[in-house]
Design a protein around this motif. Structure first.
Motif, PDB file in Angstrom:
ATOM      1  N   THR A 158       0.368   4.863   0.216  1.00 26.01           N
ATOM      2  CA  THR A 158      -0.891   4.368  -0.343  1.00 26.01           C
ATOM      3  C   THR A 158      -1.799   5.519  -0.763  1.00 26.01           C
ATOM      4  O   THR A 158      -2.416   5.481  -1.841  1.00 26.01           O
ATOM      5  CB  THR A 158      -1.606   3.481   0.683  1.00 26.01           C
ATOM      6  N   LEU A 159      -1.895   6.554   0.068  1.00 27.35           N
ATOM      7  CA  LEU A 159      -2.715   7.727  -0.273  1.00 27.35           C
ATOM      8  C   LEU A 159      -2.156   8.447  -1.494  1.00 27.35           C
ATOM      9  O   LEU A 159      -2.919   8.921  -2.347  1.00 27.35           O
ATOM     10  CB  LEU A 159      -2.790   8.682   0.924  1.00 27.35           C
ATOM     11  N   PHE A 160      -0.829   8.514  -1.602  1.00 30.89           N
ATOM     12  CA  PHE A 160      -0.227   9.157  -2.781  1.00 30.89           C
ATOM     13  C   PHE A 160      -0.569   8.379  -4.045  1.00 30.89           C
ATOM     14  O   PHE A 160      -0.898   8.971  -5.081  1.00 30.89           O
ATOM     15  CB  PHE A 160       1.284   9.258  -2.623  1.00 30.89           C
ATOM     16  N   PHE A 161      -0.505   7.047  -3.967  1.00 30.11           N
ATOM     17  CA  PHE A 161      -0.851   6.241  -5.129  1.00 30.11           C
ATOM     18  C   PHE A 161      -2.317   6.417  -5.504  1.00 30.11           C
ATOM     19  O   PHE A 161      -2.671   6.407  -6.694  1.00 30.11           O
ATOM     20  CB  PHE A 161      -0.557   4.764  -4.850  1.00 30.11           C
ATOM     21  N   LEU A 162      -3.174   6.597  -4.500  1.00 24.36           N
ATOM     22  CA  LEU A 162      -4.581   6.846  -4.775  1.00 24.36           C
ATOM     23  C   LEU A 162      -4.751   8.165  -5.522  1.00 24.36           C
ATOM     24  O   LEU A 162      -5.505   8.243  -6.508  1.00 24.36           O
ATOM     25  CB  LEU A 162      -5.374   6.873  -3.472  1.00 24.36           C
ATOM     26  N   ILE A 163      -4.042   9.190  -5.076  1.00 22.93           N
ATOM     27  CA  ILE A 163      -4.101  10.494  -5.751  1.00 22.93           C
ATOM     28  C   ILE A 163      -3.544  10.393  -7.164  1.00 22.93           C
ATOM     29  O   ILE A 163      -4.103  10.946  -8.120  1.00 22.93           O
ATOM     30  CB  ILE A 163      -3.336  11.548  -4.929  1.00 22.93           C
ATOM     31  N   GLU A 164      -2.456   9.660  -7.306  1.00 21.32           N
ATOM     32  CA  GLU A 164      -1.804   9.536  -8.621  1.00 21.32           C
ATOM     33  C   GLU A 164      -2.703   8.825  -9.627  1.00 21.32           C
ATOM     34  O   GLU A 164      -2.840   9.248 -10.774  1.00 21.32           O
ATOM     35  CB  GLU A 164      -0.481   8.786  -8.460  1.00 21.32           C
ATOM     36  N   LEU A 170      -6.464  -1.752  -9.036  1.00 24.61           N
ATOM     37  CA  LEU A 170      -6.728  -2.842  -8.100  1.00 24.61           C
ATOM     38  C   LEU A 170      -5.726  -2.862  -6.960  1.00 24.61           C
ATOM     39  O   LEU A 170      -6.091  -3.071  -5.791  1.00 24.61           O
ATOM     40  CB  LEU A 170      -6.705  -4.182  -8.848  1.00 24.61           C
ATOM     41  N   ILE A 171      -4.439  -2.655  -7.289  1.00 22.39           N
ATOM     42  CA  ILE A 171      -3.409  -2.651  -6.252  1.00 22.39           C
ATOM     43  C   ILE A 171      -3.680  -1.546  -5.238  1.00 22.39           C
ATOM     44  O   ILE A 171      -3.586  -1.738  -4.014  1.00 22.39           O
ATOM     45  CB  ILE A 171      -2.013  -2.474  -6.883  1.00 22.39           C
ATOM     46  N   VAL A 172      -4.046  -0.358  -5.718  1.00 18.20           N
ATOM     47  CA  VAL A 172      -4.301   0.775  -4.825  1.00 18.20           C
ATOM     48  C   VAL A 172      -5.540   0.531  -3.975  1.00 18.20           C
ATOM     49  O   VAL A 172      -5.534   0.768  -2.762  1.00 18.20           O
ATOM     50  CB  VAL A 172      -4.451   2.071  -5.640  1.00 18.20           C
ATOM     51  N   ILE A 173      -6.613   0.024  -4.595  1.00 19.18           N
ATOM     52  CA  ILE A 173      -7.857  -0.206  -3.855  1.00 19.18           C
ATOM     53  C   ILE A 173      -7.665  -1.255  -2.768  1.00 19.18           C
ATOM     54  O   ILE A 173      -8.096  -1.079  -1.618  1.00 19.18           O
ATOM     55  CB  ILE A 173      -8.983  -0.620  -4.820  1.00 19.18           C
ATOM     56  N   VAL A 174      -6.998  -2.350  -3.103  1.00 14.85           N
ATOM     57  CA  VAL A 174      -6.772  -3.410  -2.109  1.00 14.85           C
ATOM     58  C   VAL A 174      -5.850  -2.915  -1.001  1.00 14.85           C
ATOM     59  O   VAL A 174      -6.016  -3.292   0.166  1.00 14.85           O
ATOM     60  CB  VAL A 174      -6.191  -4.668  -2.794  1.00 14.85           C
ATOM     61  N   SER A 175      -4.884  -2.041  -1.345  1.00 15.62           N
ATOM     62  CA  SER A 175      -3.970  -1.508  -0.328  1.00 15.62           C
ATOM     63  C   SER A 175      -4.701  -0.637   0.676  1.00 15.62           C
ATOM     64  O   SER A 175      -4.234  -0.461   1.812  1.00 15.62           O
ATOM     65  CB  SER A 175      -2.858  -0.705  -1.003  1.00 15.62           C
ATOM     66  N   LEU A 176      -5.834  -0.069   0.284  1.00 22.53           N
ATOM     67  CA  LEU A 176      -6.605   0.797   1.182  1.00 22.53           C
ATOM     68  C   LEU A 176      -7.393   0.003   2.218  1.00 22.53           C
ATOM     69  O   LEU A 176      -7.821   0.561   3.221  1.00 22.53           O
ATOM     70  CB  LEU A 176      -7.572   1.669   0.371  1.00 22.53           C
ATOM     71  N   ILE A 177      -7.574  -1.293   1.985  1.00 23.19           N
ATOM     72  CA  ILE A 177      -8.357  -2.114   2.922  1.00 23.19           C
ATOM     73  C   ILE A 177      -7.520  -2.392   4.160  1.00 23.19           C
ATOM     74  O   ILE A 177      -6.414  -2.928   4.063  1.00 23.19           O
ATOM     75  CB  ILE A 177      -8.776  -3.437   2.253  1.00 23.19           C
ATOM     76  N   PRO A 178      -8.000  -2.031   5.362  1.00 22.79           N
ATOM     77  CA  PRO A 178      -7.221  -2.271   6.598  1.00 22.79           C
ATOM     78  C   PRO A 178      -7.259  -3.741   7.001  1.00 22.79           C
ATOM     79  O   PRO A 178      -8.262  -4.227   7.540  1.00 22.79           O
ATOM     80  CB  PRO A 178      -7.933  -1.390   7.634  1.00 22.79           C
ATOM     81  N   VAL A 179      -6.196  -4.455   6.730  1.00 21.29           N
ATOM     82  CA  VAL A 179      -6.158  -5.890   7.044  1.00 21.29           C
ATOM     83  C   VAL A 179      -4.963  -6.253   7.919  1.00 21.29           C
ATOM     84  O   VAL A 179      -4.679  -7.424   8.127  1.00 21.29           O
ATOM     85  CB  VAL A 179      -6.105  -6.718   5.732  1.00 21.29           C
ATOM     86  N   GLU A 180      -4.277  -5.248   8.473  1.00 23.76           N
ATOM     87  CA  GLU A 180      -3.061  -5.523   9.232  1.00 23.76           C
ATOM     88  C   GLU A 180      -3.336  -6.360  10.476  1.00 23.76           C
ATOM     89  O   GLU A 180      -2.521  -7.191  10.863  1.00 23.76           O
ATOM     90  CB  GLU A 180      -2.387  -4.202   9.622  1.00 23.76           C
TER      91      GLU A 180
END
Length: 265
Positions: free
Chosen positions: A57-63, A88-98
Motif C-alpha cells: 500500500t505504501l509503495f502504491f502511494l509513492i508510485e 481512490l484505491i490507494v487512499i481507501v487502502s490507507l484507511i485502517p479498517v481491519e
C-alpha cells in the motif's frame, strides 16, 4: 533541487520501462498476497502477510505521488479516469479498517487493486476502452438476442414443461436452460430427453444454436474487433502527431493543395 528539476526527474521515472515493469510486478505480488489470505495459514505467516500488504500500500502511494508530481499539468492528472481510480484505491487502502465493521469493504478494495494493472499496461487500457466504446452497438445485438431467448423460452416452456419441469417449468427457468444449450453444457442430454416425446424437437435446438452461438456471438466479436481497429488507428494518429510525423489526413490535405496550385497555373 528545484521543483522543475524534480518534476522532470519524476516525469522520466514514470515513463521508464523498468519502473513500469516493477509496478506491474508489485501489482501481481499484491494479487498473490490477497489470494494467500484466503487459505488457512498460521498466525505468524498471516502477520507477515499483513506487513507485506502495508508495504504494498505504501509503495502504491509513492508510485501515485511520483506520477502526480511528474505530471507537467497537474490539473490534467485528475482528468484521466484511471488516475482518479488509482488514487481512490490507494487512499481507501490507507484507511485502517481491519478491526472494524468495514473490514470486508477494506478487503474488497484491496482486491480491486489488481485492476490497477489495466491503468498501468497501455494494451489492457486499449482493450477495455474498446469494449466500453462498443457497448452502445452491442446493446442492440444483446436486445435482439434477448428477444430470441424469450421467444424460444416461451416455446420451450409450453411444449417441454410436462417432460421436465426442472428445466422447462416456467419461462425464466427455460431461459437458463437455453443459456446452457447455447454454451454447449451437456445440451445433447436436454435435446434427447425432449426428442423421446417430440422427435422433431432437434429443429428447435439446432435453430436456436445457429441464431445465438453462430450468428449473434460472431456479430458481437465483429463489433468489438472493428472498434479495436478504430482505437488502434486513433492511437497511431495521436502518436504520429506527438512525434511530429505526417498523418494520412495531412498527406491528403497536401495533395489537395498541390492540385489547387496546379489548377491555378
Amino acid at each position: 533541487m528545484n521543483i522543475d528539476n524534480l518534476q522532470s526527474r519524476f516525469y522520466s521515472l514514470r515513463h521508464n520501462r523498468f519502473f513500469e515493469l516493477f509496478v506491474v510486478g508489485v501489482i501481481l505480488f499484491s494479487a498473490l498476497v490477497i489470494g494467500a489470505k484466503t487459505y488457512d495459514i498460521p498466525d505468524n505467516v498471516l502477520m507477515i502477510i499483513g506487513w507485506l500488504d502495508v508495504g504494498i500500500t505504501l509503495f502504491f502511494l509513492i508510485e501515485v505521488s511520483v506520477r502526480f508530481i511528474g505530471e507537467p499539468q497537474k490539473r490534467n492528472f485528475f482528468k484521466n479516469a484511471w488516475n482518479v481510480f488509482d488514487t481512490l484505491i490507494v487512499i481507501v487502502s490507507l484507511i485502517p479498517v481491519e478491526d472494524s465493521e468495514l473490514a470486508l469493504v477494506g478487503r474488497l478494495i484491496r482486491i480491486f487493486r489488481v485492476l490497477r494493472m489495466v491503468s498501468i499496461v497501455p494494451e489492457l487500457r486499449l482493450l477495455l476502452n474498446s469494449l466500453l466504446k462498443a457497448l452502445p452497438q452491442l446493446g442492440y445485438v444483446i436486445l435482439l438476442m434477448f428477444i430470441i431467448f424469450y421467444i424460444y423460452a416461451a416455446v420451450g416452456a409450453s411444449f417441454f414443461a410436462s417432460i421436465n419441469a426442472t428445466l422447462w417449468g416456467d419461462i425464466s427457468i427455460s431461459m437458463l436452460t437455453l443459456f446452457r444449450v447455447m454454451t454447449f453444457e451437456d445440451w445433447t442430454d436436454v435435446m434427447y430427453e425432449t426428442m423421446a416425446v417430440y422427435s422433431f424437437s432437434w429443429i428447435y435446438y439446432l435453430s436456436f444454436i445457429f441464431l445465438t452461438t453462430f450468428a449473434f456471438l460472431n456479430m458481437v466479436i465483429g463489433i468489438v474487433v472493428n472498434v479495436m481497429e478504430e482505437e488502434h488507428a486513433i492511437e497511431a494518429r495521436e502518436q504520429a502527431l506527438a512525434d511530429g510525423e505526417p498523418t494520412i489526413q495531412d498527406l491528403s490535405n497536401q495533395i489537395k493543395e498541390l492540385k489547387e496550385i496546379l489548377k491555378n497555373r
